[in-house]
Design a protein around this motif. Structure first.
Motif, PDB file in Angstrom:
ATOM      1  N   HIS A  69     -54.037 -48.021  -3.478  1.00 54.65           N
ATOM      2  CA  HIS A  69     -54.995 -47.635  -4.524  1.00 54.65           C
ATOM      3  C   HIS A  69     -56.172 -46.875  -3.918  1.00 54.65           C
ATOM      4  N   ARG A  70     -56.676 -47.337  -2.767  1.00 53.41           N
ATOM      5  CA  ARG A  70     -57.794 -46.637  -2.119  1.00 53.41           C
ATOM      6  C   ARG A  70     -57.392 -45.219  -1.741  1.00 53.41           C
ATOM      7  N   VAL A  71     -56.209 -45.080  -1.158  1.00 51.56           N
ATOM      8  CA  VAL A  71     -55.764 -43.751  -0.731  1.00 51.56           C
ATOM      9  C   VAL A  71     -55.513 -42.859  -1.946  1.00 51.56           C
ATOM     10  N   TYR A  72     -54.924 -43.424  -3.002  1.00 52.00           N
ATOM     11  CA  TYR A  72     -54.673 -42.632  -4.206  1.00 52.00           C
ATOM     12  C   TYR A  72     -55.979 -42.079  -4.762  1.00 52.00           C
ATOM     13  N   LYS A  73     -56.981 -42.927  -4.888  1.00 48.01           N
ATOM     14  CA  LYS A  73     -58.260 -42.482  -5.435  1.00 48.01           C
ATOM     15  C   LYS A  73     -58.915 -41.450  -4.527  1.00 48.01           C
ATOM     16  N   THR A  74     -58.762 -41.615  -3.208  1.00 50.81           N
ATOM     17  CA  THR A  74     -59.390 -40.692  -2.271  1.00 50.81           C
ATOM     18  C   THR A  74     -58.706 -39.332  -2.286  1.00 50.81           C
ATOM     19  N   LEU A  75     -57.370 -39.327  -2.270  1.00 48.02           N
ATOM     20  CA  LEU A  75     -56.643 -38.078  -2.117  1.00 48.02           C
ATOM     21  C   LEU A  75     -56.309 -37.399  -3.440  1.00 48.02           C
ATOM     22  N   MET A  76     -56.184 -38.185  -4.524  1.00 51.70           N
ATOM     23  CA  MET A  76     -55.643 -37.617  -5.758  1.00 51.70           C
ATOM     24  C   MET A  76     -56.541 -37.804  -6.981  1.00 51.70           C
ATOM     25  N   GLN A  78     -60.169 -37.278  -6.722  1.00 54.42           N
ATOM     26  CA  GLN A  78     -61.488 -36.741  -6.427  1.00 54.42           C
ATOM     27  C   GLN A  78     -61.439 -35.228  -6.524  1.00 54.42           C
ATOM     28  N   GLU A  79     -62.559 -34.643  -6.915  1.00 57.59           N
ATOM     29  CA  GLU A  79     -62.680 -33.197  -6.956  1.00 57.59           C
ATOM     30  C   GLU A  79     -63.810 -32.779  -6.023  1.00 57.59           C
ATOM     31  N   PRO A  80     -63.584 -31.728  -5.183  1.00 56.40           N
ATOM     32  CA  PRO A  80     -62.308 -31.040  -5.026  1.00 56.40           C
ATOM     33  C   PRO A  80     -61.291 -31.953  -4.366  1.00 56.40           C
ATOM     34  N   PRO A  81     -60.005 -31.740  -4.631  1.00 55.46           N
ATOM     35  CA  PRO A  81     -58.996 -32.643  -4.078  1.00 55.46           C
ATOM     36  C   PRO A  81     -58.968 -32.596  -2.568  1.00 55.46           C
ATOM     37  N   ARG A  82     -58.965 -33.756  -1.946  1.00 55.33           N
ATOM     38  CA  ARG A  82     -58.868 -33.823  -0.503  1.00 55.33           C
ATOM     39  C   ARG A  82     -57.418 -33.847  -0.042  1.00 55.33           C
ATOM     40  N   PHE A  83     -56.529 -33.891  -1.017  1.00 50.67           N
ATOM     41  CA  PHE A  83     -55.087 -33.956  -0.776  1.00 50.67           C
ATOM     42  C   PHE A  83     -54.615 -32.836   0.159  1.00 50.67           C
ATOM     43  N   HIS A 115     -44.921 -33.475 -13.513  1.00 51.13           N
ATOM     44  CA  HIS A 115     -45.533 -34.126 -12.347  1.00 51.13           C
ATOM     45  C   HIS A 115     -46.535 -33.157 -11.737  1.00 51.13           C
ATOM     46  N   SER A 116     -47.576 -33.715 -11.135  1.00 48.80           N
ATOM     47  CA  SER A 116     -48.679 -32.891 -10.644  1.00 48.80           C
ATOM     48  C   SER A 116     -48.314 -32.042  -9.433  1.00 48.80           C
ATOM     49  N   PHE A 117     -47.401 -32.510  -8.562  1.00 51.12           N
ATOM     50  CA  PHE A 117     -47.148 -31.797  -7.316  1.00 51.12           C
ATOM     51  C   PHE A 117     -46.499 -30.431  -7.539  1.00 51.12           C
ATOM     52  N   PRO A 118     -45.406 -30.328  -8.321  1.00 47.18           N
ATOM     53  CA  PRO A 118     -44.882 -28.986  -8.597  1.00 47.18           C
ATOM     54  C   PRO A 118     -45.916 -28.083  -9.263  1.00 47.18           C
ATOM     55  N   SER A 119     -46.740 -28.660 -10.140  1.00 45.05           N
ATOM     56  CA  SER A 119     -47.793 -27.885 -10.795  1.00 45.05           C
ATOM     57  C   SER A 119     -48.755 -27.299  -9.769  1.00 45.05           C
ATOM     58  N   ARG A 120     -49.096 -28.085  -8.762  1.00 40.55           N
ATOM     59  CA  ARG A 120     -50.025 -27.611  -7.723  1.00 40.55           C
ATOM     60  C   ARG A 120     -49.435 -26.432  -6.945  1.00 40.55           C
ATOM     61  N   ILE A 121     -48.161 -26.546  -6.590  1.00 40.13           N
ATOM     62  CA  ILE A 121     -47.518 -25.478  -5.828  1.00 40.13           C
ATOM     63  C   ILE A 121     -47.394 -24.216  -6.686  1.00 40.13           C
ATOM     64  N   LEU A 122     -47.043 -24.370  -7.953  1.00 40.79           N
ATOM     65  CA  LEU A 122     -46.951 -23.217  -8.844  1.00 40.79           C
ATOM     66  C   LEU A 122     -48.300 -22.552  -9.043  1.00 40.79           C
ATOM     67  N   ASP A 141     -49.979 -39.360 -17.941  1.00 39.19           N
ATOM     68  CA  ASP A 141     -50.895 -40.495 -17.842  1.00 39.19           C
ATOM     69  C   ASP A 141     -52.088 -40.243 -18.743  1.00 39.19           C
ATOM     70  N   PHE A 142     -52.964 -41.221 -18.844  1.00 40.76           N
ATOM     71  CA  PHE A 142     -54.151 -41.087 -19.690  1.00 40.76           C
ATOM     72  C   PHE A 142     -55.325 -40.483 -18.925  1.00 40.76           C
ATOM     73  N   PHE A 143     -55.041 -39.813 -17.822  1.00 45.47           N
ATOM     74  CA  PHE A 143     -56.033 -39.076 -17.045  1.00 45.47           C
ATOM     75  C   PHE A 143     -55.303 -37.952 -16.330  1.00 45.47           C
ATOM     76  N   MET A 144     -56.064 -37.005 -15.777  1.00 48.86           N
ATOM     77  CA  MET A 144     -55.486 -35.895 -15.033  1.00 48.86           C
ATOM     78  C   MET A 144     -55.934 -36.020 -13.579  1.00 48.86           C
ATOM     79  N   ASN A 145     -55.011 -36.293 -12.679  1.00 48.53           N
ATOM     80  CA  ASN A 145     -55.430 -36.398 -11.288  1.00 48.53           C
ATOM     81  C   ASN A 145     -55.762 -35.013 -10.737  1.00 48.53           C
ATOM     82  N   SER A 146     -56.347 -34.991  -9.548  1.00 46.57           N
ATOM     83  CA  SER A 146     -56.879 -33.733  -9.014  1.00 46.57           C
ATOM     84  C   SER A 146     -55.815 -32.828  -8.426  1.00 46.57           C
ATOM     85  N   ILE A 147     -54.563 -33.288  -8.366  1.00 48.07           N
ATOM     86  CA  ILE A 147     -53.506 -32.465  -7.796  1.00 48.07           C
ATOM     87  C   ILE A 147     -52.966 -31.456  -8.796  1.00 48.07           C
ATOM     88  N   TRP A 148     -52.996 -31.777 -10.070  1.00 49.45           N
ATOM     89  CA  TRP A 148     -52.482 -30.843 -11.076  1.00 49.45           C
ATOM     90  C   TRP A 148     -53.119 -29.471 -10.907  1.00 49.45           C
TER      91      TRP A 148
END
Length: 380
Positions: A69-76, A78-83, A115-122, A141-148
């Protein structure tokens, strides 16, 4: 023939696949001339990689949920995404080349990301003007993570008005490209049940997700000597769980195997007075459409925990604390007609913000496109 390509991630059965399957089924029925195809992008890149990543993902969640959960919140989250800058920067050119190759091979007229990952690459390819194919984000989901991908994505099907406002104000996305659809669910779940007759004892459906029930099993073990409720337990792919519950040989707790058919799932919903489940976006959305009280005991770290926060803030779900007191808490709420009416008003308020269903929004996008686009990939 127009071609629509759907991109979830991983081969395991998740909400990302369920939403893709729902929209593909709709296209097959309403637009027979449109070809739909679903590809797990990670498996396309490397099947061994997909297997290793998905297995590591599940092991991490089960064995170290707090750190996940900590890593998810940190990498996915937060804006700008640290991913990109922490873990995937060396791999991004590889994924971009694979995505470009896949699009060249498939030649789609429209790409739908669940899924957010293909969206990020596109998004990266579109930002570089390497790719011109329209892309739709369908958030599950009921939120948009920073990877989208956001600014360079053509259409966004978002879960609620707050997400639409976030895309407009935070990312500068034109409001005409954003449609509030809620999280898309199969048409069969959109037919709301009539007022349920009161059953004694009340029937509770327990749906723990395809990977098993987690702490919900402790709740069921505590309910073995109780007759307050009758339970049907969806065990998903967890054969060990199914066999344990079956070994109890209790008339008020029956295990059920994995159910893929929406019609059969809808029949179970129609028979339920309440559902205990994890706060996954798709299952919760199905239950909100059915106007069934939703309870949760356990949730996965990361996405589900953030979903739970939104659902609790908006009064759409009840959290049961502790297996011993959970049944009494649930019984009090189900017997309180005033509280149930308040719950259904809150659900109605949530759907009042929905502008179109995901199916209606996709139909508009497809109908607005030429019969066969002048498909091309631009080469820098």
């Amino acid at each position: 023939m127009m071609k629509v390509l759907f991109l979830p991630l991983f081969q395991m059965n998740t909400g990302h696949h369920k939403v893709a399957d729902t929209l593909m089924d709709f296209l097959r029925r309403q637009f027979p001339a449109v070809e739909s195809k679903k590809i797990d992008f990670l498996s396309y890149c490397n099947e061994l990689m997909e297997k290793m990543v998905s297995e590591a993902y599940l092991r991490w969640i089960r064995s170290h949920p707090a750190s996940y959960h900590r890593v998810y919140k940190t990498l996915m989250y937060q804006e700008p995404p640290r991913f990109e800058f922490i873990s995937f920067e060396p791999w991004l050119p590889y994924f971009e080349s694979k995505m470009k190759k896949m699009v060249e091979e498939e030649r789609p007229d429209l790409i739908v990301c669940t899924h957010s990952f293909p969206s990020r690459i596109l998004q990266r390819l579109k930002r570089k003007r390497v790719l011109t194919v329209p892309v739709v984000n369908v958030y599950t989901d009921f939120f948009m993570n920073s990877i989208w991908g956001k600014r360079f994505i053509d259409y966004h099907f978002v879960p609620h008005q707050e997400a639409k406002w976030e895309l407009i104000t935070k990312y500068g996305v034109d409001k005409g490209r954003i449609i509030v659809t809620g999280i898309p669910v199969h048409d069969v779940f959109m037919n709301r049940s009539e007022a349920r007759r009161k059953r004694q004892p009340a029937h509770v459906l327990v749906a723990g997700g395809n990977q098993g029930l987690g702490n919900m099993l402790a709740f069921l073990r505590a309910a073995r000597t109780s007759t307050l409720f009758r339970y049907s337990v969806l065990c998903g792919a967890n054969r060990q769980l199914y066999e344990e519950i079956a070994s109890w040989q209790l008339p008020h707790i029956r295990p059920l195997p994995y159910i893929a058919d929406p019609e059969e799932m809808n029949r179970l919903y129609e028979e339920a007075d309440a559902v205990i489940t994890k706060p996954g976006g798709v299952t919760v959305s199905e239950l909100l459409h059915k106007r069934i009280p939703i309870f949760t005991i356990d949730c996965l770290p990361g996405q589900e925990r953030i979903n739970l926060q939104y659902l609790q803030q908006n009064g759409l779900i009840y959290h049961l604390v502790g297996p011993e007191s959970g049944e009494q808490h649930m019984l009090r709420l189900l017997m309180d007609d005033v509280e149930k009416n308040r719950l259904f008003r809150r659900v109605s308020d949530y759907f009042a913000g929905v502008e179109k269903t995901g199916q209606e929004a996709l139909a508009e996008v497809v109908a607005a496109m030429p019969q066969r686009m002048a498909w091309r990939v631009l080469h820098p």
